[in-house]
Scaffold this motif. Structure first.
Motif, PDB file in Angstrom:
ATOM      1  N   PRO A  43       0.819  -1.226   0.000  1.00 51.00           N
ATOM      2  CA  PRO A  43       0.000   0.000   0.000  1.00 51.00           C
ATOM      3  C   PRO A  43       0.850   1.272   0.000  1.00 51.00           C
ATOM      4  CG  PRO A  43      -0.893  -1.581   1.543  1.00 51.00           C
ATOM      5  CD  PRO A  43       0.422  -2.131   1.076  1.00 51.00           C
ATOM      6  N   VAL A  44       1.984   1.233   0.692  1.00 52.67           N
ATOM      7  CA  VAL A  44       2.881   2.388   0.713  1.00 52.67           C
ATOM      8  C   VAL A  44       3.503   2.593  -0.665  1.00 52.67           C
ATOM      9  CG1 VAL A  44       4.989   3.338   1.736  1.00 52.67           C
ATOM     10  CG2 VAL A  44       3.340   2.111   3.180  1.00 52.67           C
ATOM     11  N   SER A  46       2.316   1.563  -3.561  1.00 51.35           N
ATOM     12  CA  SER A  46       1.256   1.973  -4.491  1.00 51.35           C
ATOM     13  C   SER A  46       0.890   3.442  -4.305  1.00 51.35           C
ATOM     14  CB  SER A  46       0.009   1.108  -4.291  1.00 51.35           C
ATOM     15  OG  SER A  46       0.297  -0.233  -4.560  1.00 51.35           O
ATOM     16  N   ALA A  47       0.731   3.862  -3.057  1.00 49.04           N
ATOM     17  CA  ALA A  47       0.389   5.262  -2.794  1.00 49.04           C
ATOM     18  C   ALA A  47       1.499   6.190  -3.292  1.00 49.04           C
ATOM     19  CB  ALA A  47       0.132   5.471  -1.300  1.00 49.04           C
ATOM     20  N   SER A  68      -7.147   9.844  -9.504  1.00 50.88           N
ATOM     21  CA  SER A  68      -6.635   8.818  -8.590  1.00 50.88           C
ATOM     22  C   SER A  68      -7.457   7.541  -8.687  1.00 50.88           C
ATOM     23  CB  SER A  68      -6.666   9.326  -7.141  1.00 50.88           C
ATOM     24  OG  SER A  68      -5.843  10.442  -6.991  1.00 50.88           O
ATOM     25  N   ALA A  72      -6.341   3.822 -10.041  1.00 50.81           N
ATOM     26  CA  ALA A  72      -6.576   2.605  -9.249  1.00 50.81           C
ATOM     27  C   ALA A  72      -7.399   1.591 -10.042  1.00 50.81           C
ATOM     28  CB  ALA A  72      -7.272   2.953  -7.935  1.00 50.81           C
ATOM     29  N   SER A 114      -6.321  -7.435  -1.806  1.00 50.64           N
ATOM     30  CA  SER A 114      -5.176  -6.667  -2.316  1.00 50.64           C
ATOM     31  C   SER A 114      -5.616  -5.710  -3.419  1.00 50.64           C
ATOM     32  CB  SER A 114      -4.060  -7.594  -2.796  1.00 50.64           C
ATOM     33  OG  SER A 114      -4.430  -8.295  -3.954  1.00 50.64           O
ATOM     34  N   ILE A 117      -7.185  -2.797  -1.655  1.00 50.18           N
ATOM     35  CA  ILE A 117      -6.158  -1.954  -1.042  1.00 50.18           C
ATOM     36  C   ILE A 117      -5.633  -0.923  -2.043  1.00 50.18           C
ATOM     37  CG2 ILE A 117      -3.796  -1.993  -0.107  1.00 50.18           C
ATOM     38  CD1 ILE A 117      -5.899  -2.895   1.910  1.00 50.18           C
ATOM     39  N   LEU A 118      -5.627  -1.279  -3.323  1.00 50.32           N
ATOM     40  CA  LEU A 118      -5.202  -0.310  -4.341  1.00 50.32           C
ATOM     41  C   LEU A 118      -6.103   0.930  -4.333  1.00 50.32           C
ATOM     42  CD1 LEU A 118      -4.224  -2.512  -7.415  1.00 50.32           C
ATOM     43  CD2 LEU A 118      -2.718  -1.109  -5.998  1.00 50.32           C
ATOM     44  N   SER A 121      -5.064   2.980  -1.379  1.00 56.26           N
ATOM     45  CA  SER A 121      -3.781   3.617  -1.670  1.00 56.26           C
ATOM     46  C   SER A 121      -3.979   4.849  -2.547  1.00 56.26           C
ATOM     47  CB  SER A 121      -2.842   2.641  -2.378  1.00 56.26           C
ATOM     48  OG  SER A 121      -2.496   1.584  -1.531  1.00 56.26           O
ATOM     49  N   VAL A 124      -5.297   7.692  -0.358  1.00 58.56           N
ATOM     50  CA  VAL A 124      -4.217   8.225   0.478  1.00 58.56           C
ATOM     51  C   VAL A 124      -3.300   9.102  -0.369  1.00 58.56           C
ATOM     52  CG1 VAL A 124      -2.141   7.597   1.782  1.00 58.56           C
ATOM     53  CG2 VAL A 124      -4.298   6.388   2.205  1.00 58.56           C
ATOM     54  N   ALA A 125      -2.915   8.606  -1.539  1.00 60.26           N
ATOM     55  CA  ALA A 125      -2.039   9.371  -2.429  1.00 60.26           C
ATOM     56  C   ALA A 125      -2.678  10.707  -2.799  1.00 60.26           C
ATOM     57  CB  ALA A 125      -1.737   8.568  -3.691  1.00 60.26           C
TER      58      ALA A 125
END
Length: 135
Positions: A43-44, A46-47, A68, A72, A114, A117-118, A121, A124-125
């Protein structure tokens, strides 16, 4: 580089990192460690890649959420397609075993999580991108 080029390029960086990390942790450690790394490190990564995409293309604040989520969604589609080809056909072919038609069922619910989670991410980004633009 074009918008699509950045989208696909950052995807392949993410996918390469995830694949190398996944195989390394799975083969050298355990499947549990592989999934833990997928849900903590990726996740880090990807973000960071989505943030880089937004910055390099100078996406406006107004369009940053849509862009964003578009990145994704594209990454999820590309991941699903590549996962299908690689894990159902290519790896079994080189391992001299039949195609693994149950790959996605065998990896449930983790693989589906997973992909989700993208999306997180990307959000967050986008928030980091907006915060840095306003600073």
């Amino acid at each position: 580089m074009t918008r699509v080029g950045w989208m696909v390029g950052t995807f392949f960086v993410m996918y390469l990192v995830a694949t190398i990390m996944g195989f390394a942790t799975y083969l050298l450690l355990t499947q549990l460690v592989m999934w833990i790394s997928v849900f903590t490190i990726m996740p880090v990564v990807s973000a960071l890649l989505i943030y880089t995409y937004l910055r390099k293309l100078k996406i406006s604040q107004e369009a940053s959420l849509r862009e964003s989520l578009l990145v994704a969604a594209a990454w999820i589609l590309l991941s699903f397609g590549l996962d299908s080809v690689v894990y159902i056909a290519i790896i079994p072919f080189f391992s001299h075993v039949p195609p693994n038609w149950t790959f996605f069922r065998d990896q449930s619910p983790w693989i589906w999580m997973s992909y989700a989670i993208l999306l997180l991410s990307a959000l967050v980004a986008r928030n980091v991108y907006r915060r840095n633009a306003n600073a």
